[in-house]
Design a protein around this motif. Structure first.
Motif, PDB file in Angstrom:
ATOM      1  N   CYS A  26       4.796   4.226 -10.328  1.00 19.39           N
ATOM      2  CA  CYS A  26       3.442   4.603 -10.747  1.00 19.39           C
ATOM      3  C   CYS A  26       2.846   5.633  -9.787  1.00 19.39           C
ATOM      4  O   CYS A  26       2.858   5.460  -8.569  1.00 19.39           O
ATOM      5  CB  CYS A  26       2.562   3.366 -10.789  1.00 19.39           C
ATOM      6  N   SER A  27       2.318   6.703 -10.337  1.00 24.91           N
ATOM      7  CA  SER A  27       1.697   7.770  -9.545  1.00 24.91           C
ATOM      8  C   SER A  27       0.510   7.256  -8.742  1.00 24.91           C
ATOM      9  O   SER A  27       0.278   7.692  -7.614  1.00 24.91           O
ATOM     10  CB  SER A  27       1.225   8.906 -10.453  1.00 24.91           C
ATOM     11  N   ILE A  28      -0.248   6.339  -9.323  1.00 22.60           N
ATOM     12  CA  ILE A  28      -1.397   5.780  -8.607  1.00 22.60           C
ATOM     13  C   ILE A  28      -0.917   5.012  -7.385  1.00 22.60           C
ATOM     14  O   ILE A  28      -1.485   5.145  -6.293  1.00 22.60           O
ATOM     15  CB  ILE A  28      -2.239   4.879  -9.540  1.00 22.60           C
ATOM     16  N   GLU A  29       0.132   4.212  -7.533  1.00 19.93           N
ATOM     17  CA  GLU A  29       0.672   3.472  -6.387  1.00 19.93           C
ATOM     18  C   GLU A  29       1.164   4.407  -5.296  1.00 19.93           C
ATOM     19  O   GLU A  29       0.940   4.159  -4.109  1.00 19.93           O
ATOM     20  CB  GLU A  29       1.817   2.557  -6.828  1.00 19.93           C
ATOM     21  N   ARG A  30       1.852   5.491  -5.680  1.00 25.33           N
ATOM     22  CA  ARG A  30       2.336   6.449  -4.678  1.00 25.33           C
ATOM     23  C   ARG A  30       1.168   7.079  -3.926  1.00 25.33           C
ATOM     24  O   ARG A  30       1.195   7.217  -2.702  1.00 25.33           O
ATOM     25  CB  ARG A  30       3.184   7.536  -5.340  1.00 25.33           C
ATOM     26  N   ALA A  31       0.140   7.463  -4.663  1.00 29.88           N
ATOM     27  CA  ALA A  31      -1.033   8.082  -4.027  1.00 29.88           C
ATOM     28  C   ALA A  31      -1.729   7.096  -3.097  1.00 29.88           C
ATOM     29  O   ALA A  31      -2.060   7.435  -1.954  1.00 29.88           O
ATOM     30  CB  ALA A  31      -2.002   8.586  -5.094  1.00 29.88           C
ATOM     31  N   LEU A  32      -1.927   5.880  -3.556  1.00 29.05           N
ATOM     32  CA  LEU A  32      -2.603   4.886  -2.722  1.00 29.05           C
ATOM     33  C   LEU A  32      -1.767   4.483  -1.513  1.00 29.05           C
ATOM     34  O   LEU A  32      -2.321   4.131  -0.477  1.00 29.05           O
ATOM     35  CB  LEU A  32      -2.975   3.659  -3.552  1.00 29.05           C
ATOM     36  N   GLY A  33      -0.451   4.572  -1.644  1.00 28.17           N
ATOM     37  CA  GLY A  33       0.406   4.295  -0.488  1.00 28.17           C
ATOM     38  C   GLY A  33       0.146   5.262   0.655  1.00 28.17           C
ATOM     39  O   GLY A  33       0.338   4.931   1.823  1.00 28.17           O
ATOM     40  N   LEU A  34      -0.319   6.450   0.328  1.00 25.77           N
ATOM     41  CA  LEU A  34      -0.589   7.464   1.344  1.00 25.77           C
ATOM     42  C   LEU A  34      -2.056   7.519   1.746  1.00 25.77           C
ATOM     43  O   LEU A  34      -2.378   7.574   2.921  1.00 25.77           O
ATOM     44  CB  LEU A  34      -0.133   8.837   0.838  1.00 25.77           C
ATOM     45  N   ILE A  35      -2.954   7.488   0.787  1.00 26.02           N
ATOM     46  CA  ILE A  35      -4.378   7.671   1.094  1.00 26.02           C
ATOM     47  C   ILE A  35      -5.226   6.478   0.702  1.00 26.02           C
ATOM     48  O   ILE A  35      -6.457   6.570   0.690  1.00 26.02           O
ATOM     49  CB  ILE A  35      -4.938   8.936   0.407  1.00 26.02           C
ATOM     50  N   GLY A  36      -4.615   5.344   0.402  1.00 27.92           N
ATOM     51  CA  GLY A  36      -5.333   4.207  -0.156  1.00 27.92           C
ATOM     52  C   GLY A  36      -6.058   3.299   0.807  1.00 27.92           C
ATOM     53  O   GLY A  36      -6.479   2.224   0.421  1.00 27.92           O
ATOM     54  N   THR A  37      -6.223   3.711   2.043  1.00 24.96           N
ATOM     55  CA  THR A  37      -7.004   2.895   2.971  1.00 24.96           C
ATOM     56  C   THR A  37      -8.316   3.595   3.273  1.00 24.96           C
ATOM     57  O   THR A  37      -8.427   4.823   3.170  1.00 24.96           O
ATOM     58  CB  THR A  37      -6.249   2.671   4.294  1.00 24.96           C
ATOM     59  N   ARG A  38      -9.297   2.818   3.670  1.00 27.03           N
ATOM     60  CA  ARG A  38     -10.585   3.392   4.046  1.00 27.03           C
ATOM     61  C   ARG A  38     -10.397   4.395   5.179  1.00 27.03           C
ATOM     62  O   ARG A  38     -10.932   5.500   5.144  1.00 27.03           O
ATOM     63  CB  ARG A  38     -11.554   2.291   4.471  1.00 27.03           C
ATOM     64  N   SER A  39      -9.603   4.021   6.170  1.00 26.13           N
ATOM     65  CA  SER A  39      -9.429   4.900   7.327  1.00 26.13           C
ATOM     66  C   SER A  39      -8.769   6.223   6.938  1.00 26.13           C
ATOM     67  O   SER A  39      -9.163   7.282   7.435  1.00 26.13           O
ATOM     68  CB  SER A  39      -8.629   4.195   8.427  1.00 26.13           C
ATOM     69  N   ALA A  40      -7.791   6.190   6.051  1.00 26.62           N
ATOM     70  CA  ALA A  40      -7.152   7.436   5.618  1.00 26.62           C
ATOM     71  C   ALA A  40      -8.154   8.330   4.892  1.00 26.62           C
ATOM     72  O   ALA A  40      -8.236   9.530   5.147  1.00 26.62           O
ATOM     73  CB  ALA A  40      -5.949   7.148   4.714  1.00 26.62           C
ATOM     74  N   MET A  41      -8.937   7.751   4.002  1.00 31.77           N
ATOM     75  CA  MET A  41      -9.874   8.562   3.229  1.00 31.77           C
ATOM     76  C   MET A  41     -11.008   9.110   4.087  1.00 31.77           C
ATOM     77  O   MET A  41     -11.443  10.244   3.870  1.00 31.77           O
ATOM     78  CB  MET A  41     -10.435   7.773   2.048  1.00 31.77           C
ATOM     79  N   VAL A  42     -11.491   8.348   5.076  1.00 28.01           N
ATOM     80  CA  VAL A  42     -12.562   8.913   5.900  1.00 28.01           C
ATOM     81  C   VAL A  42     -12.012   9.995   6.826  1.00 28.01           C
ATOM     82  O   VAL A  42     -12.723  10.949   7.151  1.00 28.01           O
ATOM     83  CB  VAL A  42     -13.378   7.841   6.665  1.00 28.01           C
ATOM     84  N   LEU A  43     -10.755   9.901   7.216  1.00 33.75           N
ATOM     85  CA  LEU A  43     -10.139  10.997   7.982  1.00 33.75           C
ATOM     86  C   LEU A  43      -9.992  12.243   7.116  1.00 33.75           C
ATOM     87  O   LEU A  43     -10.265  13.358   7.565  1.00 33.75           O
ATOM     88  CB  LEU A  43      -8.788  10.571   8.557  1.00 33.75           C
ATOM     89  N   VAL A  44      -9.576  12.060   5.881  1.00 34.30           N
ATOM     90  CA  VAL A  44      -9.481  13.191   4.949  1.00 34.30           C
ATOM     91  C   VAL A  44     -10.870  13.779   4.718  1.00 34.30           C
ATOM     92  O   VAL A  44     -11.047  15.002   4.720  1.00 34.30           O
ATOM     93  CB  VAL A  44      -8.817  12.760   3.620  1.00 34.30           C
TER      94      VAL A  44
END
Length: 166
Positions: A26-44
């Motif tokens: 699933c594309s959503i799972e792949r994306a969340l595996g990389l950016i799916g944490t709060r810390s990853a998204m606030v860094l982005v």
């Protein structure tokens, strides 16, 4: 048979969801595996706001150095950010972080998340993104490759066929 509720229509073999598991492809799972944490998204988020150096990214994101180091390593490995060496006089070489093309491709997601977050509660405000050219607020939209705006009720999900060259 199309249902009248506001959901995506499932087509072909994908329509029998009990016969298909999205786990692992699933594309959503792949994306969340990389950016799916709060810390990853606030860094982005901070990278989009121009943050580049480890200390400023960590401080502005409000996360610990250990978490920032782990997430930045993941974001670099996933191609969202790249490290760019720099050296201040009398110091060792360090790295700044900048968005890659893959990272900049997250812009529509960032816009959508900001808009969605604005409706969650009556917090102290938020950040408004506007078009520099005319001053109008920026909004995310879902369009097909022909340029049509596509509402949820006109969306069909099917199993994608990839060529051997992908």
């Amino acid at each position: 048979m199309r249902e009248t509720s506001d959901v995506i229509t499932l087509a072909g073999p994908f329509a029998d969801r009990d016969r298909w598991s999205a786990e692992g492809w699933c594309s959503i799972e792949r994306a969340l595996g990389l950016i799916g944490t709060r810390s990853a998204m606030v860094l982005v988020r901070e990278a989009f706001y121009g943050g580049r150096r480890f200390d400023e990214l960590t401080r502005r994101a409000g996360i610990t150095e250990a978490v920032a180091a782990k997430r930045l390593k993941q974001l670099v490995a996933g191609g969202v950010l790249r490290q760019v060496p720099y050296r201040e006089a009398g110091s060792r070489t360090r790295h700044e972080y900048e968005l890659t093309d893959r990272g900049r491709a997250l812009f529509p997601l960032l816009v959508a998340l900001m808009g969605w977050g604005d409706v969650l509660d009556d917090g102290p405000g938020g950040i408004e993104l506007i078009h520099d050219g005319c001053g109008a607020p920026i909004e995310p939209h879902v369009r097909c490759t022909e340029g049509h705006e596509v509402p949820l009720t006109q969306t069909v999900a099917r199993i994608a066929r990839r060529s051997n060259n992908d």
